[in-house]
Design a protein around this motif. Structure first.
Motif, short mmCIF file in Angstrom:
data_model
loop_
_atom_site.label_atom_id
_atom_site.label_comp_id
_atom_site.label_asym_id
_atom_site.label_seq_id
_atom_site.Cartn_x
_atom_site.Cartn_y
_atom_site.Cartn_z
N UNK A 21 -90.36 -53.55 -50.15
CA UNK A 21 -89.08 -54.02 -49.61
C UNK A 21 -89.11 -54.06 -48.10
N UNK A 22 -88.09 -54.69 -47.52
CA UNK A 22 -87.91 -54.68 -46.07
C UNK A 22 -86.46 -54.33 -45.78
N UNK A 23 -86.21 -53.87 -44.53
CA UNK A 23 -84.86 -53.51 -44.11
C UNK A 23 -84.80 -53.58 -42.59
N UNK A 24 -83.60 -53.68 -42.06
CA UNK A 24 -83.41 -53.72 -40.61
C UNK A 24 -83.49 -52.30 -40.08
N UNK A 25 -84.25 -52.13 -39.00
CA UNK A 25 -84.42 -50.81 -38.40
C UNK A 25 -84.51 -50.95 -36.89
N UNK A 26 -83.51 -50.45 -36.21
CA UNK A 26 -83.50 -50.44 -34.74
C UNK A 26 -83.79 -51.81 -34.14
N UNK A 27 -83.14 -52.83 -34.65
CA UNK A 27 -83.26 -54.17 -34.08
C UNK A 27 -84.45 -54.97 -34.56
N UNK A 28 -85.29 -54.40 -35.40
CA UNK A 28 -86.42 -55.15 -35.94
C UNK A 28 -86.43 -54.98 -37.46
N UNK A 29 -87.45 -55.51 -38.09
CA UNK A 29 -87.53 -55.41 -39.53
C UNK A 29 -88.65 -54.45 -39.92
N UNK A 30 -88.33 -53.52 -40.81
CA UNK A 30 -89.33 -52.56 -41.29
C UNK A 30 -89.70 -52.92 -42.72
N UNK A 31 -90.89 -52.51 -43.12
CA UNK A 31 -91.38 -52.79 -44.47
C UNK A 31 -91.88 -51.49 -45.07
N UNK A 32 -91.75 -51.39 -46.39
CA UNK A 32 -92.23 -50.20 -47.05
C UNK A 32 -92.11 -50.30 -48.56
N UNK A 33 -92.28 -49.17 -49.21
CA UNK A 33 -92.32 -49.12 -50.67
C UNK A 33 -91.24 -48.16 -51.18
N UNK A 34 -90.55 -48.58 -52.24
CA UNK A 34 -89.57 -47.72 -52.88
C UNK A 34 -90.32 -46.57 -53.55
N UNK A 35 -89.91 -45.33 -53.24
CA UNK A 35 -90.54 -44.17 -53.84
C UNK A 35 -89.66 -43.49 -54.87
N UNK A 36 -88.34 -43.73 -54.79
CA UNK A 36 -87.44 -43.05 -55.71
C UNK A 36 -86.07 -43.71 -55.72
N UNK A 37 -85.45 -43.79 -56.91
CA UNK A 37 -84.05 -44.19 -57.04
C UNK A 37 -83.24 -42.90 -57.13
N UNK A 38 -82.23 -42.77 -56.28
CA UNK A 38 -81.42 -41.55 -56.24
C UNK A 38 -80.06 -41.85 -56.88
N UNK A 39 -79.70 -41.06 -57.89
CA UNK A 39 -78.45 -41.31 -58.62
C UNK A 39 -77.50 -40.12 -58.63
N UNK A 40 -77.77 -39.13 -57.79
CA UNK A 40 -76.85 -38.00 -57.66
C UNK A 40 -76.97 -37.44 -56.25
N UNK A 41 -75.97 -36.66 -55.83
CA UNK A 41 -76.02 -36.08 -54.50
C UNK A 41 -77.22 -35.15 -54.39
N UNK A 42 -78.01 -35.35 -53.36
CA UNK A 42 -79.24 -34.58 -53.20
C UNK A 42 -79.66 -34.59 -51.74
N UNK A 43 -80.67 -33.80 -51.42
CA UNK A 43 -81.28 -33.82 -50.09
C UNK A 43 -82.51 -34.73 -50.15
N UNK A 44 -82.58 -35.68 -49.26
CA UNK A 44 -83.74 -36.59 -49.19
C UNK A 44 -83.87 -37.11 -47.77
N UNK A 45 -85.08 -37.29 -47.33
CA UNK A 45 -85.38 -37.83 -46.00
C UNK A 45 -84.64 -37.06 -44.91
N UNK A 46 -84.49 -35.75 -45.12
CA UNK A 46 -83.90 -34.90 -44.11
C UNK A 46 -82.39 -34.93 -44.00
N UNK A 47 -81.71 -35.46 -44.99
CA UNK A 47 -80.24 -35.50 -44.95
C UNK A 47 -79.67 -35.42 -46.35
#
Length: 69
Positions: A11-37
């Motif tokens: 997938x791609x997404x907007x990040x700080x004025x440019x476009x970032x690319x990466x891979x989906x690692x997990x679908x989150x369907x409940x409140x949890x801690x992820x990516x430091x938040x």
């Protein structure tokens, strides 16, 4: 364009004025801690953890922010 992604999707997404690319690692369907938040996700409003191709860092995005490559 779909708002449903699965682990391994590239997938791609907007990040700080440019476009970032990466891979989906997990679908989150409940409140949890992820990516430091706290991620307030649910089955009705899932979010996706993605790993950046460039930095290797993880981030969490709502489906509307992601675009399938």
């Amino acid at each position: 364009m779909s708002d449903e992604f699965t682990k391994g999707d590239h997938v791609s997404w907007k990040s700080h004025g440019s476009e970032a690319h990466g891979e989906v690692t997990k679908k989150i369907t409940k409140e949890t801690e992820a990516a430091g938040r706290t991620v307030k996700a649910s089955k009705d409003e899932p979010q996706y953890e993605v790993k950046s191709d460039k930095s290797g860092n993880s981030a969490v995005h709502k489906p509307g922010a992601l675009h399938e490559d």
